[in-house]
Design a protein around this motif. Sequence first.
Motif, PDB file in Angstrom:
ATOM      1  N   HIS A 188      -5.400  72.176  20.409  1.00 52.30           N
ATOM      2  CA  HIS A 188      -4.848  70.829  20.361  1.00 52.30           C
ATOM      3  C   HIS A 188      -5.423  69.981  19.232  1.00 52.30           C
ATOM      4  O   HIS A 188      -4.858  68.925  18.903  1.00 52.30           O
TER       5      HIS A 188
ATOM      6  N   ILE B 284       4.929  65.836  21.818  1.00 57.60           N
ATOM      7  CA  ILE B 284       3.469  65.922  21.686  1.00 57.60           C
ATOM      8  C   ILE B 284       2.823  66.044  23.060  1.00 57.60           C
ATOM      9  O   ILE B 284       1.909  66.854  23.271  1.00 57.60           O
ATOM     10  N   ASP B 285       3.303  65.258  23.997  1.00 59.93           N
ATOM     11  CA  ASP B 285       2.773  65.337  25.364  1.00 59.93           C
ATOM     12  C   ASP B 285       2.976  66.736  25.936  1.00 59.93           C
ATOM     13  O   ASP B 285       2.097  67.267  26.627  1.00 59.93           O
TER      14      ASP B 285
ATOM     15  N   VAL C 204       5.375  57.811  14.675  1.00 60.10           N
ATOM     16  CA  VAL C 204       4.402  58.385  15.613  1.00 60.10           C
ATOM     17  C   VAL C 204       2.994  58.331  15.022  1.00 60.10           C
ATOM     18  O   VAL C 204       2.024  57.998  15.710  1.00 60.10           O
TER      19      VAL C 204
ATOM     20  N   TYR D 161      -1.134  58.129  19.639  1.00 60.87           N
ATOM     21  CA  TYR D 161      -0.620  59.429  19.223  1.00 60.87           C
ATOM     22  C   TYR D 161      -1.169  59.859  17.869  1.00 60.87           C
ATOM     23  O   TYR D 161      -1.303  61.051  17.602  1.00 60.87           O
TER      24      TYR D 161
ATOM     25  N   ASP E 162       1.060  55.066  15.333  1.00 63.59           N
ATOM     26  CA  ASP E 162       0.642  54.683  16.675  1.00 63.59           C
ATOM     27  C   ASP E 162      -0.788  55.160  16.911  1.00 63.59           C
ATOM     28  O   ASP E 162      -1.105  56.330  16.721  1.00 63.59           O
TER      29      ASP E 162
ATOM     30  N   ARG F 138       7.216  61.643  20.897  1.00 63.13           N
ATOM     31  CA  ARG F 138       6.021  61.475  21.728  1.00 63.13           C
ATOM     32  C   ARG F 138       6.057  62.421  22.930  1.00 63.13           C
ATOM     33  O   ARG F 138       5.029  62.981  23.329  1.00 63.13           O
TER      34      ARG F 138
ATOM     35  N   ASN G 152       0.805  50.086  18.644  1.00 63.59           N
ATOM     36  CA  ASN G 152       2.185  50.540  18.639  1.00 63.59           C
ATOM     37  C   ASN G 152       3.000  49.677  17.692  1.00 63.59           C
ATOM     38  O   ASN G 152       3.117  48.478  17.878  1.00 63.59           O
TER      39      ASN G 152
ATOM     40  N   HIS H 231       0.433  69.179  24.766  1.00 64.34           N
ATOM     41  CA  HIS H 231      -0.878  68.999  25.392  1.00 64.34           C
ATOM     42  C   HIS H 231      -0.918  69.533  26.826  1.00 64.34           C
ATOM     43  O   HIS H 231      -1.990  69.561  27.435  1.00 64.34           O
TER      44      HIS H 231
ATOM     45  N   LYS I 265      -4.084  62.118  18.009  1.00 69.02           N
ATOM     46  CA  LYS I 265      -3.852  63.476  18.491  1.00 69.02           C
ATOM     47  C   LYS I 265      -3.462  64.432  17.366  1.00 69.02           C
ATOM     48  O   LYS I 265      -3.263  65.621  17.617  1.00 69.02           O
TER      49      LYS I 265
END
Length: 338
Positions: free
Chosen positions: A178, A167-168, A196, A202, A199, A164, A326, A171, A205
């Motif tokens: 993205h 991924i953040d 992931v 996420y 979730d 995670r 989650n 971004h 994304k």
Amino acid sequence: MKEVGIALPKSRGVGVGVLAAFLLCFIFYYFYGGYMTLALFAGIILLIFYYAQDILLYHPDLPANSRIYIPIPTMHNLPHITVSIKTPDDVTLHAFWITQPEERSKSAPTLLYFHGNAGNMGHRMQNVWGIYHHLHCNVLMVEYRGYGLSTGVPTERGLVTDARAAIDYLHTRHDLDHSQLILFGRSLGGAVVVDVAADTVYGQKLMCAIVENTFSSIPEMAVELVHPAVKYIPNLLFKNKYHSISKIGKCAVPFLFISGLADNLVPPRMMRALYTKCGSEIKRLIEFPGGSHNDTWIVDGYYQAIGGFLAELQQQPLLKAPEKSNVWVELEHKIIDV
């Protein structure tokens, strides 16, 4: 290199703990007798079993010097920068950011690469070379906590936290699209990807997720690798579960399953089970008869199959994510179409 010194003596520490445990049992027997000692001994055995599982599962030190020597992308003529990614629990992840030429990088898909349970990300560089040149993707390679030059100690929750955080990090960059983020995971990395993708936050994304030669769960793998009687061990006693078979139904993101039918470690039937239970309306299973656990990527047609799946996604809208937010809350060459 302080993190290397912390990680290497892990098995030695377990050995010291075992000796201390037996000494404690002897003292207990002397003062309290047989029954109390037997109960204490059983409890100690369960604790040893629980905490020794990390040593059996995670192998950041194999081959030798994997915590010290990490092959770099320039050894394969791949342009890159080295980045450090900070996780919410203050672990620093070592990563390589490999981009397509500037005129293509902002429109190309970006693939986030999660490797298996041994060595470091540099040992997968030939596969990444193929992804870069055949699929024309930007690639972010990440070393899990406790692997390579990353700090920390590997745990199940820690690895999915690392994913995670990666991924953040993507971004925060402005040199990529993205909306074209791909998660890729092989073996242990596939279990991280499933977590992931399941979730809601996420999963939304992602353009898609790709897993290769991954397993349904650690308890089911233990039955395969140890003894059928292991199935009677309660799930509570497994420190690492990676229960992908229970999470995959919550995945709405487009999913590609790549299975080497010559895999002698993870039974290909586990990949078929994951494919069958996957909740996505866009899912594909690609099976390669000559592919083994670690080298399915060298089989003819491998990159073409992935490229075909990605091209198909360009013509279809992304689907809604599942309602659950989650999964941790709830869980302490043949193409088959749907």
